[in-house]
Scaffold this motif. Structure first.
Motif, mmCIF file in Angstrom:
data_model
loop_
_atom_site.group_PDB
_atom_site.id
_atom_site.type_symbol
_atom_site.label_atom_id
_atom_site.label_comp_id
_atom_site.label_asym_id
_atom_site.label_seq_id
_atom_site.Cartn_x
_atom_site.Cartn_y
_atom_site.Cartn_z
ATOM 1 N N GLY A 33 0.798 -1.218 0.000
ATOM 2 C CA GLY A 33 0.000 0.000 0.000
ATOM 3 C C GLY A 33 0.831 1.268 0.000
ATOM 4 O O GLY A 33 0.488 2.249 -0.654
ATOM 5 N N VAL A 34 1.950 1.255 0.728
ATOM 6 C CA VAL A 34 2.798 2.450 0.826
ATOM 7 C C VAL A 34 3.619 2.653 -0.447
ATOM 8 O O VAL A 34 3.743 3.775 -0.941
ATOM 9 C CB VAL A 34 3.724 2.365 2.070
ATOM 10 C CG1 VAL A 34 4.764 3.470 2.060
ATOM 11 C CG2 VAL A 34 2.894 2.421 3.345
ATOM 12 N N THR A 35 4.175 1.567 -1.004
ATOM 13 C CA THR A 35 5.066 1.702 -2.160
ATOM 14 C C THR A 35 4.361 1.556 -3.502
ATOM 15 O O THR A 35 4.896 1.983 -4.519
ATOM 16 C CB THR A 35 6.189 0.645 -2.121
ATOM 17 O OG1 THR A 35 5.606 -0.660 -2.285
ATOM 18 C CG2 THR A 35 6.981 0.717 -0.834
ATOM 19 N N GLY A 36 3.200 0.914 -3.510
ATOM 20 C CA GLY A 36 2.530 0.629 -4.773
ATOM 21 C C GLY A 36 3.162 -0.526 -5.523
ATOM 22 O O GLY A 36 2.815 -0.803 -6.669
ATOM 23 N N GLN A 37 4.090 -1.228 -4.888
ATOM 24 C CA GLN A 37 4.788 -2.346 -5.518
ATOM 25 C C GLN A 37 4.225 -3.670 -4.990
ATOM 26 O O GLN A 37 3.860 -3.776 -3.830
ATOM 27 C CB GLN A 37 6.284 -2.286 -5.198
ATOM 28 C CG GLN A 37 6.949 -1.022 -5.662
ATOM 29 C CD GLN A 37 8.371 -0.881 -5.130
ATOM 30 O OE1 GLN A 37 8.851 -1.699 -4.354
ATOM 31 N NE2 GLN A 37 9.047 0.174 -5.541
ATOM 32 N N GLN A 38 4.208 -4.682 -5.841
ATOM 33 C CA GLN A 38 3.742 -6.008 -5.431
ATOM 34 C C GLN A 38 4.612 -6.582 -4.326
ATOM 35 O O GLN A 38 4.125 -7.215 -3.391
ATOM 36 C CB GLN A 38 3.735 -6.933 -6.641
ATOM 37 C CG GLN A 38 3.268 -8.333 -6.334
ATOM 38 C CD GLN A 38 3.120 -9.137 -7.598
ATOM 39 O OE1 GLN A 38 2.221 -8.901 -8.383
ATOM 40 N NE2 GLN A 38 4.016 -10.076 -7.804
ATOM 41 N N SER A 39 5.905 -6.359 -4.412
ATOM 42 C CA SER A 39 6.844 -6.757 -3.367
ATOM 43 C C SER A 39 7.940 -5.698 -3.313
ATOM 44 O O SER A 39 8.155 -4.959 -4.269
ATOM 45 C CB SER A 39 7.431 -8.148 -3.625
ATOM 46 O OG SER A 39 8.156 -8.167 -4.837
ATOM 47 N N THR A 40 8.629 -5.639 -2.172
ATOM 48 C CA THR A 40 9.561 -4.550 -1.911
ATOM 49 C C THR A 40 10.809 -5.069 -1.213
ATOM 50 O O THR A 40 10.705 -5.815 -0.247
ATOM 51 C CB THR A 40 8.881 -3.498 -0.994
ATOM 52 O OG1 THR A 40 7.654 -3.085 -1.591
ATOM 53 C CG2 THR A 40 9.760 -2.301 -0.768
ATOM 54 N N HIS A 41 11.981 -4.657 -1.691
ATOM 55 C CA HIS A 41 13.251 -4.979 -1.028
ATOM 56 C C HIS A 41 13.340 -4.120 0.238
ATOM 57 O O HIS A 41 13.296 -2.893 0.167
ATOM 58 C CB HIS A 41 14.405 -4.686 -1.978
ATOM 59 C CG HIS A 41 15.752 -4.917 -1.393
ATOM 60 N ND1 HIS A 41 16.904 -4.622 -2.062
ATOM 61 C CD2 HIS A 41 16.160 -5.403 -0.200
ATOM 62 C CE1 HIS A 41 17.952 -4.921 -1.321
ATOM 63 N NE2 HIS A 41 17.526 -5.387 -0.176
ATOM 64 N N VAL A 42 13.451 -4.782 1.389
ATOM 65 C CA VAL A 42 13.469 -4.108 2.684
ATOM 66 C C VAL A 42 14.729 -4.529 3.455
ATOM 67 O O VAL A 42 15.044 -5.714 3.514
ATOM 68 C CB VAL A 42 12.206 -4.481 3.501
ATOM 69 C CG1 VAL A 42 12.264 -3.920 4.895
ATOM 70 C CG2 VAL A 42 10.958 -4.008 2.778
ATOM 71 N N ALA A 43 15.415 -3.564 4.020
ATOM 72 C CA ALA A 43 16.609 -3.842 4.824
ATOM 73 C C ALA A 43 16.424 -3.266 6.222
ATOM 74 O O ALA A 43 16.161 -2.069 6.366
ATOM 75 C CB ALA A 43 17.852 -3.246 4.167
ATOM 76 N N PHE A 44 16.531 -4.130 7.237
ATOM 77 C CA PHE A 44 16.474 -3.709 8.639
ATOM 78 C C PHE A 44 17.901 -3.454 9.120
ATOM 79 O O PHE A 44 18.798 -4.254 8.861
ATOM 80 C CB PHE A 44 15.918 -4.817 9.537
ATOM 81 C CG PHE A 44 14.457 -5.108 9.424
ATOM 82 C CD1 PHE A 44 13.652 -4.590 8.429
ATOM 83 C CD2 PHE A 44 13.873 -5.963 10.340
ATOM 84 C CE1 PHE A 44 12.308 -4.892 8.356
ATOM 85 C CE2 PHE A 44 12.527 -6.279 10.285
ATOM 86 C CZ PHE A 44 11.742 -5.743 9.289
ATOM 87 N N PHE A 45 18.077 -2.348 9.846
ATOM 88 C CA PHE A 45 19.356 -2.034 10.476
ATOM 89 C C PHE A 45 19.137 -1.902 11.974
ATOM 90 O O PHE A 45 18.046 -1.508 12.416
ATOM 91 C CB PHE A 45 19.889 -0.687 9.949
ATOM 92 C CG PHE A 45 20.340 -0.721 8.526
ATOM 93 C CD1 PHE A 45 21.664 -0.969 8.207
ATOM 94 C CD2 PHE A 45 19.438 -0.510 7.493
ATOM 95 C CE1 PHE A 45 22.088 -1.003 6.886
ATOM 96 C CE2 PHE A 45 19.838 -0.539 6.167
ATOM 97 C CZ PHE A 45 21.173 -0.788 5.862
ATOM 98 N N ASN A 46 20.160 -2.202 12.761
ATOM 99 C CA ASN A 46 20.104 -1.850 14.173
ATOM 100 C C ASN A 46 19.872 -0.344 14.239
ATOM 101 O O ASN A 46 20.389 0.419 13.413
ATOM 102 C CB ASN A 46 21.401 -2.212 14.893
ATOM 103 C CG ASN A 46 21.474 -3.671 15.236
ATOM 104 O OD1 ASN A 46 20.514 -4.259 15.731
ATOM 105 N ND2 ASN A 46 22.616 -4.277 14.959
#
Length: 146
Positions: A33-46
């Motif tokens: 919903g936020v990106t409008g993309q079917q899937s999204t590359h997401v990176a978590f950082f400390n």
């Protein structure tokens, strides 16, 4: 400080001083919903590994409009409106979405798995050889607050 990854916009710069602690392709409905993309590359950082040079220039809004009291806030530039990062109010993680938040996506490590996929999605299960999970990777442990 040497930055491994730099994102943001011309007004606010985001710098990562360490590698992501989690790096996945997200299939959740909130990201969609936020990106409008079917899937999204997401990176978590400390939390402390992703820094902001002008936090006073960031607007914050709930990341999940269905759960506005949730822990994640979408930070955008007050000057140009660019998406900058997701910030955890509990100060455990900060999140970069490379192709949306001004990073050179090719410089990021490739995602290692698919998260938040379920059989009710309106597209086939990913078959690129990476593991597919209904949530985060089973070995993921939330960091302690900074």
């Amino acid at each position: 400080m040497t930055s491994l990854y730099t994102g943001g916009c011309e007004h606010v710069h985001i710098n990562a001083k360490a590698e992501p602690i989690d790096n996945h392709v997200c299939h959740c409905n909130v990201c969609k919903g936020v990106t409008g993309q079917q899937s999204t590359h997401v990176a978590f950082f400390n939390y402390a590994d992703l820094s902001v040079d002008h936090p006073e220039k960031m607007n914050r809004q709930p990341f999940n409009k269905e759960n506005p009291s949730g822990p994640l806030e979408l930070c955008t530039c007050a000057d140009c409106g660019a998406a900058l990062m997701l910030d955890d109010k509990q100060k455990r993680i900060r999140i970069a979405v490379p192709n949306v938040m001004g990073y050179e996506e090719a410089s990021f490590p490739k995602p290692t798995y698919h998260a938040f996929y379920d059989a009710l999605k309106d597209y086939p299960k990913p078959s690129d050889g990476r593991p597919v999970y209904e949530g985060l990777h089973p070995d993921f442990v939330w960091p302690k607050p900074a």
